[in-house]
Write a protein that holds these residues in place. Structure first.
Motif, PDB file in Angstrom:
ATOM      1  N   LEU A 121       4.764  10.903  -1.772  1.00  0.00           N
ATOM      2  CA  LEU A 121       5.177   9.508  -1.692  1.00  0.00           C
ATOM      3  C   LEU A 121       4.911   8.842  -3.031  1.00  0.00           C
ATOM      4  CD1 LEU A 121       3.500  10.219   1.202  1.00  0.00           C
ATOM      5  CD2 LEU A 121       4.421   7.985   1.761  1.00  0.00           C
ATOM      6  N   SER A 122       5.923   8.176  -3.562  1.00  0.00           N
ATOM      7  CA  SER A 122       5.712   7.404  -4.786  1.00  0.00           C
ATOM      8  C   SER A 122       5.261   5.997  -4.405  1.00  0.00           C
ATOM      9  CB  SER A 122       6.995   7.357  -5.628  1.00  0.00           C
ATOM     10  OG  SER A 122       8.096   6.905  -4.868  1.00  0.00           O
ATOM     11  N   ASP A 123       4.089   5.625  -4.904  1.00  0.00           N
ATOM     12  CA  ASP A 123       3.534   4.294  -4.671  1.00  0.00           C
ATOM     13  C   ASP A 123       3.892   3.443  -5.875  1.00  0.00           C
ATOM     14  OD1 ASP A 123       2.082   2.048  -4.071  1.00  0.00           O
ATOM     15  OD2 ASP A 123       0.121   3.035  -4.002  1.00  0.00           O
ATOM     16  N   ARG A 124       5.000   2.708  -5.760  1.00  0.00           N
ATOM     17  CA  ARG A 124       5.551   2.000  -6.909  1.00  0.00           C
ATOM     18  C   ARG A 124       4.580   0.978  -7.490  1.00  0.00           C
ATOM     19  NH1 ARG A 124       8.458  -2.385  -8.739  1.00  0.00           N
ATOM     20  NH2 ARG A 124      10.222  -1.884 -10.110  1.00  0.00           N
ATOM     21  N   ASP A 125       3.955   0.207  -6.643  1.00  0.00           N
ATOM     22  CA  ASP A 125       3.066  -0.843  -7.132  1.00  0.00           C
ATOM     23  C   ASP A 125       1.642  -0.344  -7.394  1.00  0.00           C
ATOM     24  OD1 ASP A 125       5.233  -2.461  -6.938  1.00  0.00           O
ATOM     25  OD2 ASP A 125       4.527  -3.634  -5.230  1.00  0.00           O
ATOM     26  N   GLY A 126       1.343   0.878  -6.941  1.00  0.00           N
ATOM     27  CA  GLY A 126       0.023   1.450  -7.182  1.00  0.00           C
ATOM     28  C   GLY A 126       0.003   2.431  -8.333  1.00  0.00           C
ATOM     29  N   ASP A 127       1.179   2.680  -8.956  1.00  0.00           N
ATOM     30  CA  ASP A 127       1.285   3.584 -10.102  1.00  0.00           C
ATOM     31  C   ASP A 127       0.666   4.945  -9.811  1.00  0.00           C
ATOM     32  OD1 ASP A 127       2.471   1.495 -11.466  1.00  0.00           O
ATOM     33  OD2 ASP A 127       0.619   0.850 -12.426  1.00  0.00           O
ATOM     34  N   GLN A 128       1.015   5.504  -8.644  1.00  0.00           N
ATOM     35  CA  GLN A 128       0.451   6.797  -8.269  1.00  0.00           C
ATOM     36  C   GLN A 128       1.391   7.547  -7.334  1.00  0.00           C
ATOM     37  OE1 GLN A 128      -3.162   6.149  -5.968  1.00  0.00           O
ATOM     38  NE2 GLN A 128      -2.239   4.479  -4.807  1.00  0.00           N
ATOM     39  N   LEU A 129       1.135   8.846  -7.235  1.00  0.00           N
ATOM     40  CA  LEU A 129       1.846   9.699  -6.293  1.00  0.00           C
ATOM     41  C   LEU A 129       0.859  10.136  -5.230  1.00  0.00           C
ATOM     42  CD1 LEU A 129       4.594  11.297  -5.792  1.00  0.00           C
ATOM     43  CD2 LEU A 129       3.387  13.246  -6.805  1.00  0.00           C
ATOM     44  N   LEU A 130       1.170   9.862  -3.970  1.00  0.00           N
ATOM     45  CA  LEU A 130       0.334  10.301  -2.863  1.00  0.00           C
ATOM     46  C   LEU A 130       0.840  11.649  -2.369  1.00  0.00           C
ATOM     47  CD1 LEU A 130      -0.252   7.238  -3.035  1.00  0.00           C
ATOM     48  CD2 LEU A 130      -0.531   7.264  -0.551  1.00  0.00           C
ATOM     49  N   VAL A 131      -0.081  12.573  -2.149  1.00  0.00           N
ATOM     50  CA  VAL A 131       0.265  13.911  -1.684  1.00  0.00           C
ATOM     51  C   VAL A 131      -0.395  14.116  -0.329  1.00  0.00           C
ATOM     52  CG1 VAL A 131       0.233  16.371  -2.186  1.00  0.00           C
ATOM     53  CG2 VAL A 131       0.354  14.716  -4.074  1.00  0.00           C
ATOM     54  N   LEU A 132       0.415  14.335   0.714  1.00  0.00           N
ATOM     55  CA  LEU A 132      -0.084  14.545   2.067  1.00  0.00           C
ATOM     56  C   LEU A 132       0.142  15.987   2.489  1.00  0.00           C
ATOM     57  CD1 LEU A 132       1.371  11.369   3.866  1.00  0.00           C
ATOM     58  CD2 LEU A 132      -0.749  11.574   2.553  1.00  0.00           C
ATOM     59  N   ASP A 133      -0.760  16.498   3.302  1.00  0.00           N
ATOM     60  CA  ASP A 133      -0.603  17.813   3.922  1.00  0.00           C
ATOM     61  C   ASP A 133       0.184  17.620   5.209  1.00  0.00           C
ATOM     62  OD1 ASP A 133      -1.333  20.024   5.828  1.00  0.00           O
ATOM     63  OD2 ASP A 133      -2.389  20.750   4.042  1.00  0.00           O
TER      64      ASP A 133
END
Length: 310
Positions: free
Chosen positions: A231-243
């Motif tokens: 998931l790209s977190d546009r306002d958090g400047d990060q990529l979330l990686v889920l299992d």
């Protein structure tokens, strides 16, 4: 002279430049940039890898065109006038036809490149129908409707209308959406509440909600092997990686400003994330979950697609 279009090619839309960049993933180099319409947001490639289709969403003025790109020739073959259909966005190609959302009109539509016309439309009755996914013959389509906090399941049927629709309530502001590789679930990132809604395809009901604690997720993508969800977190400047199996967070990868579109290699080894605010593509190793490089694609990158010549 421009280099030949590689296969596979990573296609990147640069919103601010109004261009489609053709990137060689082996070298990380842009081999060509092709002018398209104003505010291009999403792109899809034909199965044979010869043509690509760009939804020109527009900026202050709503867009109403689709650019047809000849990839080997590296040129815009034509710009299709969609008439009253405004804000074309989510786009995919199924059996040679181009399905897309018309956000302003609350509908999805289909463009036939062979006949060069829009040959089908269906209203969702939902606000801001933005992204869509479909099965292999487009007999079942799911759309994320940002303004109505819903996902529409649109299924071909034997009734007089030919289609049936199911409106599925989800979290707030659903935008990013993807279909699991095993075909069992559709996940949508609800960017306004930092969650993910999980929909069971057979029942067309939400079976789970994940609170991921993001600021604003706007894209969601399964790895082709089905193990991870990005998931790209546009306002958090990060990529979330889920299992996917445990539904737990694996990592948060720090990125540059405004990460948006996501593409993943077929072998699930690397991800490419468009960083609109950084004007580049972050390359991420999905084994180590670290950023390993950057590709200078152009200004305001967003939508991406793979093109493989056959």
């Amino acid at each position: 002279m421009a280099a030949e279009t590689p296969s596979p090619a990573l296609l990147v839309l640069n919103k601010a430049d109004r261009t489609l960049a053709i990137v060689d993933p082996a070298t990380g180099k842009v081999v060509a940039r092709i002018g398209v319409g104003e505010g291009p947001h999403e792109v899809a490639a034909a199965a044979d890898g010869h043509f690509a289709y760009v939804g020109n969403y527009g900026q202050q003025t709503p867009g109403n065109t689709i650019s047809v790109i000849d990839l080997p020739a590296q040129t815009e073959l034509r710009r299709v006038d969609l008439g009253p259909l405004r804000r074309p966005h989510g786009i995919l190609v199924v059996n040679g036809k181009v399905y897309f959302t018309a956000e302003t009109n609350l509908l999805i539509a289909r463009y036939d490149p062979a006949a060069n016309l829009v040959d089908w439309m269906l209203g969702t009755g939902q606000a801001s129908t933005h992204m869509l996914v479909a099965n292999s013959d487009a007999s079942l389509i799911f759309t994320a409707n940002i303004g109505s906090n819903s996902v529409s399941a649109i299924e071909r049927s034997a009734g007089a209308a030919g289609w049936s629709e199911t409106t599925i309530p989800v979290g707030l502001g659903p935008e990013g959406i993807d279909w699991s590789p095993d075909g069992k679930e559709v996940w949508t990132a609800t960017g306004a509440d930092g969650s993910v809604s999980i929909i069971d395809v057979s029942s067309k009901k939400v079976t789970g909600t994940l609170r991921v604690g993001a600021k604003r997720t706007n894209r969601l993508k399964f790895t082709p092997d089905g193990k991870l969800v990005l998931l790209s977190d546009r306002d958090g400047d990060q990529l979330l990686v889920l299992d996917r199996a445990t539904r737990k967070e694996r990592a948060r990868v720090k990125l540059g400003r405004y990460p948006e579109g996501i593409q993943i290699t077929p072998d699930s080894s690397r991800a490419y994330v468009a960083q609109e605010g950084a004007n580049d593509i972050a390359v991420i190793d999905l084994k180590t979950l670290t950023v390993t490089g950057h590709i200078a694609s152009g200004n305001g990158p967003d939508g991406m697609a793979w093109a493989v010549r056959k």
